[in-house]
Design an enzyme around this catalytic site. Structure first.
Site, PDB file in Angstrom:
ATOM      1  CG  ASP A 173      -6.813  -2.259  -3.464  1.00 61.93           C
ATOM      2  OD1 ASP A 173      -7.349  -1.515  -2.640  1.00 61.93           O
ATOM      3  OD2 ASP A 173      -5.649  -2.665  -3.353  1.00 61.93           O
TER       4      ASP A 173
ATOM      5  CG  HIS B 274      -5.941  -2.193   0.210  1.00 60.58           C
ATOM      6  ND1 HIS B 274      -5.152  -1.635  -0.760  1.00 60.58           N
ATOM      7  CD2 HIS B 274      -5.370  -1.829   1.388  1.00 60.58           C
ATOM      8  CE1 HIS B 274      -4.167  -0.953  -0.209  1.00 60.58           C
ATOM      9  NE2 HIS B 274      -4.274  -1.062   1.099  1.00 60.58           N
TER      10      HIS B 274
ATOM     11  CB  SER C   6      -0.961  -0.033   1.196  1.00 61.49           C
ATOM     12  OG  SER C   6      -1.970   0.921   1.055  1.00 61.49           O
TER      13      SER C   6
END
Length: 708
Positions: free
Chosen positions: A645, A680, A560
């Site tokens: 995501d 995600h 991330s």
């Protein structure tokens, strides 16, 4: 749709000719070039792969599938190793397991796992642990028919008969709120879509509840609604709307049960609480203390007063108290714990006779217990060089027992009860690691690297006893370094698969986190963001200089915002790393931060800056990984993403890989893996998620020639 890469993605190359012994090698996929000009501040950037954001475009889906096929062929030599790693990591997990029960009201609550079950089962027992078990939510059953499933929390009504819960079956973090009768097992017909996970609360009447609605485009929670059981959700009453789209929202019932709180938080800059008495659900929420730029606070209610953790004239926070009803008058706030330059006040919990503070000093967490009657205080002792400790869920006020959690790089996650008067600790449960794990076989260290500007950066390390520190060991260096999020030196059973193969594992506690206090975060955001990247590179150099590893065996991992870190690091110092794993990486910083329609963008401006202002645009552009890809050699790279995501859109890593393919001058591996069914957080099951870890580990081990 015909594209210039589909010729390499056909059945004969995927599976080989019918009589062939091995598949024909696939050429690296090449996404079609479709230039798009992006102009602001008189500066034009050309994005050749902007179109990859068309999620429903078959051309885009085919490209992602081609990349997946290319990855599988390149990692074919370690296909068996991937399977072995998965089984190894899975084999360390006690499949039939349960959490330590906690008591709230008349019930004991617990989470169970069963043999082969991917998901938790939430149960309760009335009055005593020997009472019959009531199943509230069996997520294995609820997940049937779904490739992805997540129960986003639940809350039980005051009369213990009803539960609010919410579900996500797509991994887009758009949850559907439902209500279950825990006595009859009936799930009521009302279903409220697009809510914030876990941000809901019952009023004291057992029929009124509050929840946060999300904007389906930006994914920001922005409206608070009141719903009455048995009524049409279309008739729900809007009780508050957050007009500023830079604020995130939260909602919960406070520990005292007297108030329902709505929190508006401007990403590390401003906080505002609104309160409503739970016994008066039709009245209006009132502001606790109005928002001021630069003022962050959080509150706990107890008796006839509030405790306030605040950064008002206190960078590292201080603790104050104020009588109920006088909170809007800051002159009525009384200091309980003053600001300290060397101690960051992280959180607090309140009991009838004790106050417990979570503090952080020199990068490590500490738990401080204060006796409210005689004002004496003491700290819990932990005795390891690198560890993580924190308060667990403590729903009851009238107790002298604190439940807390503890883990270290060598000690599995543990739950303790601590008598705050006698100082007696009771270990209730330690994560059981199967497969012959013995913590005495591993060593942890805490060392400090000196960054280029002279700042000392802590590094936590763990390795198997006997691992040589002569530069010959492979090392995996991990970091995050954003949002003030701390990377704790906790335990990971999956990590043992690397340690037992000779790896050293290192966590670099770089700026952008909050490990060393609030200034650590402030020095790693906005116009100081490059400190984060420099710290990571300088930690790598230190580890090489100190002979923990060498550049042919040094690997880097981040996800991330940590994936942004990976992108910046390989642009700055690619020669230091043998391989880099960038998981769901945020790499197209400028374009994303300019697009307010992309989920969560506006709330991020206080972390990265708003590029509509030229100084932030110029600074952001100078480090954005996608904008700074060059014609040069890059290390071996594995990039992962999820099609659904909601945090970092899949097209950022896809575009980055496409651009790297055309620019890099080396013959190193560049692999992209897209989970076509997840978002995600990756796969949702406790075992399925390990397959993604096995992929990352196999990628690194393959580069070292380790196939066992």
């Amino acid at each position: 749709m015909k594209t210039n890469y589909l010729s390499i993605f056909c059945l004969t190359t995927l599976f080989g000719m019918a009589n062939a012994q091995t598949p024909t090698p696939l050429a690296a996929p090449k996404a079609a070039v479709k230039p798009k000009q992006l102009t602001i501040h008189g500066d034009t950037r050309v994005d050749n792969y902007y179109y990859l954001n068309e999620r429903e475009n078959p051309e885009v889906i085919d490209y992602l599938k081609a990349e997946n096929a290319y990855l599988e062929q390149n990692l074919a030599p370690v296909k068996e190793l991937r399977g072995r790693l998965f089984e190894e990591m899975k084999g360390r997990i006690k499949q039939q397991d349960q959490s330590v029960p906690y008591k709230e009201g008349d019930y004991y609550y617990q989470t169970n796992f069963v043999e082969g079950g991917e998901y938790p089962i939430y149960v309760r027992k009335k009055g005593a642990l020997s009472a019959p078990e009531e199943v509230m939510f069996d997520c294995n059953q609820l997940a049937k028919g779904h490739a992805y499933y997540n129960l986003g929390g639940y809350e039980v009504s005051d009369n213990d008969e009803l539960a609010i819960f919410c579900e996500d079956t797509v991994s887009r973090r758009l949850y559907t709120l439902r209500i279950k009768n825990l006595k009859t097992g009936q799930i009521y017909p009302e279903a409220i879509p697009n809510v914030e996970a876990g941000d809901f609360a019952w009023a004291a009447d057992n029929k009124t509840l509050f929840y946060i609605k999300k904007d389906v485009q930006t994914l920001l929670g922005y409206q608070v609604y009141r719903h009455v059981l048995g009524t049409d959700p279309k008739q729900d009453v809007l009780v508050y709307e957050e007009k500023d789209n830079q604020f995130y929202m939260g909602l919960y019932r406070m520990k005292s049960k007297k108030y329902i709180a709505v929190v508006s938080d401007h990403n590390g800059v401003t906080t505002e609480y609104r309160l409503l008495e739970a016994a008066k659900p039709t009245e209006s929420f009132t502001v606790f203390y109005p928002r001021e730029r630069g003022h962050e606070y959080d509150i706990q209610h107890f008796g006839n007063k509030f405790y306030v953790r605040t950064n008002y004239k206190a960078q590292n926070y201080r603790l104050m108290e104020v009588p109920e009803g006088q909170q809007a008058n800051r002159a009525a706030w009384k200091e309980v714990i003053p600001h300290r330059a060397d101690v960051f006040l992280q959180n607090m919990d309140v009991f009838a006779n004790h106050l417990v503070l979570g503090e952080r000093k020199e990068g490590l967490t500490r738990l401080r217990v204060i006796n409210q009657k005689n004002k004496s205080d003491h700290y819990l002792e932990f005795g390891e060089p690198a560890y993580v400790a924190g308060m667990s869920y403590n729903p009851e006020f009238d107790t002298n027992v604190l439940r807390y959690s503890y883990a270290s790089l060598t000690t599995p996650g543990s739950t303790f009860d601590y008598n705050m008067d006698t100082k007696e600790k009771t270990l209730l449960k330690q994560q059981e690691v199967l497969g012959g794990f013995n913590k005495d076989n591993y060593v942890s260290e805490r060392v400090y690297a000196t960054a280029r500007d002279g700042v000392k950066v802590p590094i936590s390390l763990v390795y198997r006893k006997g691992t040589k520190k002569d530069g010959s060991a492979p090392l995996l260096q991990y970091a995050y370094g954003s949002y003030g999020s701390n990377t704790e030196p906790g335990f990971g059973s999956a990590r043992l698969s690397l340690l037992d193969r000779g790896f050293i594992y290192a966590i670099a506690h770089i700026r952008g986190g909050q490990e060393m206090g609030r200034h650590w975060y402030e020095d790693g955001k906005m116009l100081k963001k490059k400190n984060t990247f420099n710290d990571f590179v300088d930690c790598s150099k230190f580890l090489i200089e100190q002979k923990y590893t060498n550049p042919t065996k040094l690997f880097a991992l981040g996800g991330s915002a940590g994936g942004l870190l990976m992108g910046a690091v390989v642009n700055q110092a690619p020669e230091l790393y043998r391989g880099v794993v960038a998981a769901v990486p945020f790499v197209d910083v400028v374009t994303t931060m300019l697009d307010e329609t992309i989920p969560l963008t506006t709330g991020e401006w206080e972390e990265w800056g708003n590029p509509k202002t030229k100084k932030y645009y110029d600074y952001m552009k100078s480090y954005s990984p996608y904008d700074n890809v060059e014609k040069k050699a890059y290390p071996n790279m594995l990039v992962t993403t999820g099609l659904h995501d909601s945090q970092v859109q899949y097209w950022e890593p896809a575009k980055w890989v496409a651009k790297l393919r055309t620019m890099k001058t080396d013959q190193n591996q560049l692999l992209l893996h897209t989970n076509m069914e997840a978002g995600h957080g990756g796969a949702s099951g406790r075992f399925e998620a390990l397959k993604e870890v096995a992929l990352e580990y196999a990628f690194m081990l393959n580069l070292l020639g380790i196939q066992q």
